[in-house]
Design an enzyme around this catalytic site. Structure first.
Site, PDB file in Angstrom:
ATOM      1  CB  ALA A  10     -19.486   1.654  15.158  1.00  0.00           C
ATOM      2  N   GLY A  11     -16.889   0.800  13.002  1.00  0.00           N
ATOM      3  CA  GLY A  11     -15.449   1.032  12.830  1.00  0.00           C
ATOM      4  C   GLY A  11     -15.100   1.681  11.493  1.00  0.00           C
ATOM      5  NE  ARG A  12      -9.443   2.736  12.096  1.00  0.00           N
ATOM      6  CZ  ARG A  12      -9.219   2.837  13.406  1.00  0.00           C
ATOM      7  NH1 ARG A  12      -9.304   4.004  13.993  1.00  0.00           N
ATOM      8  NH2 ARG A  12      -8.881   1.792  14.115  1.00  0.00           N
ATOM      9  N   GLY A  85     -12.392 -10.297   7.517  1.00  0.00           N
ATOM     10  CA  GLY A  85     -11.210  -9.479   7.223  1.00  0.00           C
ATOM     11  C   GLY A  85     -10.443  -9.083   8.458  1.00  0.00           C
ATOM     12  CB  THR A  86     -11.191  -9.546  12.062  1.00  0.00           C
ATOM     13  OG1 THR A  86     -12.454  -8.901  11.913  1.00  0.00           O
ATOM     14  CG2 THR A  86     -10.579  -9.177  13.407  1.00  0.00           C
ATOM     15  CB  THR A  87      -5.580  -8.574  10.893  1.00  0.00           C
ATOM     16  OG1 THR A  87      -5.603  -7.264  11.480  1.00  0.00           O
ATOM     17  CG2 THR A  87      -5.937  -8.501   9.415  1.00  0.00           C
ATOM     18  CB  SER A 110      -4.370 -10.782   5.962  1.00  0.00           C
ATOM     19  OG  SER A 110      -3.549 -10.904   4.820  1.00  0.00           O
ATOM     20  CG  ASN A 111      -4.453  -6.038   1.843  1.00  0.00           C
ATOM     21  OD1 ASN A 111      -5.145  -5.677   0.893  1.00  0.00           O
ATOM     22  ND2 ASN A 111      -3.614  -5.233   2.464  1.00  0.00           N
ATOM     23  CG  HIS A 142      -1.076  -0.490   9.200  1.00  0.00           C
ATOM     24  ND1 HIS A 142      -0.103  -1.395   8.850  1.00  0.00           N
ATOM     25  CD2 HIS A 142      -2.150  -0.764   8.414  1.00  0.00           C
ATOM     26  CE1 HIS A 142      -0.574  -2.188   7.888  1.00  0.00           C
ATOM     27  NE2 HIS A 142      -1.813  -1.829   7.603  1.00  0.00           N
ATOM     28  CE  LYS A 146      -2.672  -3.483  11.434  1.00  0.00           C
ATOM     29  NZ  LYS A 146      -4.031  -4.063  11.321  1.00  0.00           N
TER      30      LYS A 146
END
Ligand code: NAD
Length: 251
Positions: A10-12, A85-87, A110-111, A142, A146
């Site tokens: 559901a996130g960006r 990909g979570t940071t 991370s990217n 950012h 964030k």
């Protein structure tokens, strides 16, 4: 057909990856998991990875540090290829994610943008080209929502610079406040700007005497990361156990 189960759906980034997958051939988002959104009544998303997962799926996680660790443990226990990909993970959480690479293919970045992969190469070349006496500072910007700071990408760039100079994370200075005294020779400054809707902006300043050099990447749209994450899902599907990164994808 590669089926992705998206954690943090559901996130960006979840939305951006779902869209990118529609543009990629041979792969689709088959299920989305987001217990927080589900708990608030959004019926599009599953409550748990265990309930959404089917054998053969690739798990793609852009959620939260606790979500990423839970996804990694689930993937290791169920033989599922994993893209993370979570940071904002602390050292123990990062180790737990990478630990899954002992039993399944884990893609960790991370990217996921091609431009940041290029920025890392430019940073290595710039650090090799200027004297060691030149100061290094990293500035990232950012959006106001964030949660982690500095960004995972800023830390990756900082780690690259530290490794090039034979330094450890002890040398990082996260922002400066008060009478901190003159800059010490070995330190690397890291500064996090938060505001508005910046998608991701990373600038490295190399400063000498009477001159400076700046290299910068600006992500204008999450599609820059989402296409990389979808490509990573295709990469890990069928790949042997191990921990992979952007350098493997761009070979
Ligand atoms: P976001 O807040 O918009 O979305 C995160 C989603 O994860 C939310 O919908 C939330 O409900 C869900 N979530 C939280 N905890 C969860 C859990 N335990 N299990 C399942 N779902 C959970 O954030 P975003 O902007 O989409 O970013 C998500 C993560 O991806 C952040 O860590 C961010 O820094 C990172 N990110 C990485 C890259 C990259 O290229 N690697 C790019 C952009 C963002």
């Amino acid at each position: 057909m590669i089926d992705i189960v998206l954690v943090g759906a559901a996130g960006r980034m979840g939305a951006a990856i779902a869209h990118a997958a529609t543009e990629a051939s041979g792969c689709r988002v088959a299920a989305g998991v987001d217990p927080i959104a589900a708990a608030s009544g959004d019926t599009r998303w599953g409550q748990s990875l265990a309930a959404a997962y089917r054998k053969g799926m690739v798990v793609v996680d852009f959620s939260s540090p606790t979500g990423a660790v839970a996804s990694a443990q689930f993937c290791a226990a169920n033989g599922a290829p994993f893209v993370c990909g979570t940071t904002g993970l602390d050292a123990a959480a990062e180790a737990a994610v990478r630990d899954a690479g002992k039993s399944v293919a884990v893609f960790r970045a991370s990217n996921f943008s091609i431009g940041v992969a290029a920025l890392r190469q430019l940073l290595a070349a710039a650090l090799a080209a200027v004297p060691r006496s030149w100061d290094v500072e990293i500035v990232e910007r950012h959006h106001r929502l964030k949660k982690d700071a500095p960004s995972g990408t800023a830390l990756t760039l900082a780690d690259d610079a530290l490794a090039a100079r034979g330094l450890t994370r002890e040398a990082l200075r996260h922002g400066r406040e008060g009478v901190v005294g003159a800059r010490t020779a070995g330190e690397i400054g890291v500064h996090a700007v938060r505001g508005g809707t910046f998608v991701g902006d990373h600038q490295i300043v190399l400063a000498g005497n009477g001159e400076s050099l700046e290299i910068r990447h600006v992500a204008e749209d999450r599609a820059a990361f989402a296409h990389g994450a979808v490509a990573a899902a295709r990469f890990v599907a069928g790949a042997p156990a191990g921990v992979y990164g952007m350098s493997d994808l761009l070979k």
